[in-house]
Design an enzyme around this catalytic site. Structure first.
Site, PDB file in Angstrom:
ATOM      1  CE  LYS A  79      -1.288   1.962   3.688  1.00 11.94           C
ATOM      2  NZ  LYS A  79      -1.845   2.674   4.856  1.00 11.94           N
ATOM      3  CG  ASN A  80       2.726   2.530   3.500  1.00 11.66           C
ATOM      4  OD1 ASN A  80       1.602   3.029   3.472  1.00 11.66           O
ATOM      5  ND2 ASN A  80       3.256   2.053   4.621  1.00 11.66           N
ATOM      6  NE  ARG A 112      -0.730  12.053   8.710  1.00  8.48           N
ATOM      7  CZ  ARG A 112      -0.836  13.230   9.309  1.00  8.48           C
ATOM      8  NH1 ARG A 112      -1.868  13.489  10.085  1.00  8.48           N
ATOM      9  NH2 ARG A 112       0.066  14.166   9.129  1.00  8.48           N
ATOM     10  CB  CYS A 127      -3.459   6.009  11.880  1.00  6.71           C
ATOM     11  SG  CYS A 127      -4.085   4.539  11.064  1.00  6.71           S
ATOM     12  NE  ARG A 184       1.064   9.781  10.657  1.00  7.76           N
ATOM     13  CZ  ARG A 184       0.525   8.680  10.138  1.00  7.76           C
ATOM     14  NH1 ARG A 184       1.267   7.839   9.459  1.00  7.76           N
ATOM     15  NH2 ARG A 184      -0.754   8.422  10.306  1.00  7.76           N
ATOM     16  CG  ASP A 241       4.218   1.151   9.442  1.00  7.31           C
ATOM     17  OD1 ASP A 241       3.833   1.953  10.309  1.00  7.31           O
ATOM     18  OD2 ASP A 241       4.127   1.388   8.225  1.00  7.31           O
ATOM     19  NE  ARG A 243      -6.317   4.049   6.561  1.00  8.31           N
ATOM     20  CZ  ARG A 243      -5.196   4.345   7.224  1.00  8.31           C
ATOM     21  NH1 ARG A 243      -5.074   4.025   8.496  1.00  8.31           N
ATOM     22  NH2 ARG A 243      -4.206   4.969   6.624  1.00  8.31           N
TER      23      ARG A 243
END
Length: 416
Positions: free
Chosen positions: A22-23, A92, A116, A121, A304, A396
């Site tokens: 995902k990232n 985000r 989240c 951040r 993470d 997510r």
């Protein structure tokens, strides 16, 4: 609202295929803004954040189609330069459209982000870098408004490495006039993946994966055709699943080099790890040894994976120290683990975890994405039944996690 119910105590055995990251996928999707044409991205995970980004791109005028793990984008016409709060508040990573929108259209208006609640951040890395490249930045009514007729190359130093900051400025710089140097940039594999995608579009980038990235601006780009890398955090989560259940799992379609820090730490716990190209086999140990970790920017131990590793340590034969150096509010899973019997004390940014013989199933509530994964792991190992509420966080970042665990013997089900 969906729940996950787990009857614990089953040793997991079998194989699992890792989905796309995902990232890595989200910035690559945002890169489709940079030039007109028909773009193609494969190995996309079917996650809520992916669909949210697709809807945001659609709002901007990009025709987004998602089929299986492949998406196509037509970005011939950008019809809006605004990313509204209704999109951004749920994810985000929506901030990632700021750089490419500004680079292509000369203007971008992006809501300050949500996502989240794991700590501050700030977006100052993004706005500071764009300002150094000649953009006029204003904050008005909860929006970042950026304008620049033509971005100029600049030397930009990050006070601390920022993944999305590095990605946003890298995308902005590919169409800037002159050379941009990002110093103390983030080094994560997702940065390299985005750089690789941009290079296939005709960008001139060197140094991705190091602290210093050089981008020589080009006049135009061609459409994107890219395969997203596998998810290293999903890989790590299944590694912990093998260890915490005393199981034997072969993890396919992964990149072991992206998980080196975690592999070193799991070996210290007594788990047996064997690595091949694109595959990791993990065997749980009879006794889980206590291991200290400190989260750090890549190539250090990833933040993470902190919650998942802490869950493993709740069943260790001794005491371990978990230090969180990235986010100041990332111990929210601790209260829920304690409901299951875990012995954890928090002082500042360090959690002291005293191992116990067993966790006990209980009703718990997920507070963020990785906390959700830690509670899944705890439920797999616990004696009795665990019910996890608010699993929309889980959706997510983990594609069909209950189905993947079921194939390896877990008694897990989703309650709708």
């Amino acid at each position: 609202m969906d729940k996950i119910e787990i009857d614990g105590g089953i040793r997991l055995n079998g194989e699992v295929n890792i989905s796309g990251a995902k990232n890595a996928a989200l910035p690559v999707m945002a890169a489709s803004i940079l030039c007109p044409g028909d773009h193609r991205v494969t190995n996309l995970p079917g996650l809520r954040d992916i669909y949210t980004m697709g809807k945001l791109l659609g709002h901007l005028g990009i025709n987004f189609q998602f089929d299986g793990d492949e998406a196509t984008f037509n970005s011939d016409n950008i019809t809006s330069i605004e990313a509204p709060y209704d999109f951004v508040k749920t994810m985000r990573a929506s901030i990632l459209v700021l750089g490419p929108l500004l680079a292509r259209t000369g203007e971008a208006k992006v809501s300050l982000p949500g996502g989240c609640a794991i700590g501050a951040r700030p977006v100052n890395f993004h706005t500071m870098g764009l300002a150094k490249m000649g953009a006029e930045i204003t904050l008005e009514e909860g929006y970042i408004h950026a304008r620049a007729k033509k971005l100029k190359g600049a030397r930009i130093y990050f006070d601390m490495p920022s993944v999305t900051g590095t990605e946003n400025l890298m995308m902005a710089a590919v169409l800037a006039e002159g050379t941009t140097i990002l110093e103390n940039a983030a080094c994560e594999p997702e940065i390299i993946d985005l750089a690789d995608a941009l290079v296939t579009m005709g960008a001139d980038i060197s140094g991705a994966g190091t602290n210093n990235i050089t981008i020589n601006g080009v006049r135009e780009l061609r459409p994107l055709n890219h395969q997203v890398i596998p998810d290293r955090i999903e890989t790590g989560t299944f590694m912990i699943a093998a260890g915490i259940t005393g199981g034997d799992i072969t993890i396919n379609r992964c990149i072991p080099a992206h998980s080196e820090a975690l592999i070193r730490k799991t070996v210290e716990t007594g788990m047996e790890i064997s690595v091949e190209r694109g595959r990791i086999r993990v065997k749980g140990a009879g006794t889980i040894m206590p291991v200290d970790i400190k989260t750090m920017p890549h190539p250090g131990f990833p933040t993470d994976m902190q919650a998942q590793f802490m869950t493993l340590m709740t069943l260790s034969n001794g005491t371990s120290l978990i230090t969180e150096n990235i986010f100041e509010n990332r111990f929210m899973h601790v209260a829920e683990l304690k409901r299951m019997g875990a012995d954890i004390r928090i002082e500042g940014s360090t959690a002291t975890v005293s191992g116990i013989k067993k966790l006990t199933g209980a009703p718990v509530m997920a507070t963020d994405l990785r906390a959700s994964a830690s509670l899944i792991l705890a439920g797999l190992a616990a004696e009795g039944t665990t019910v996890i509420e608010r699993v929309y966080h889980l959706d997510r970042g983990y594609e069909k996690i209950e189905a993947k665990l079921q194939k390896m013997g877990a008694r897990i089900r989703r309650i709708v």
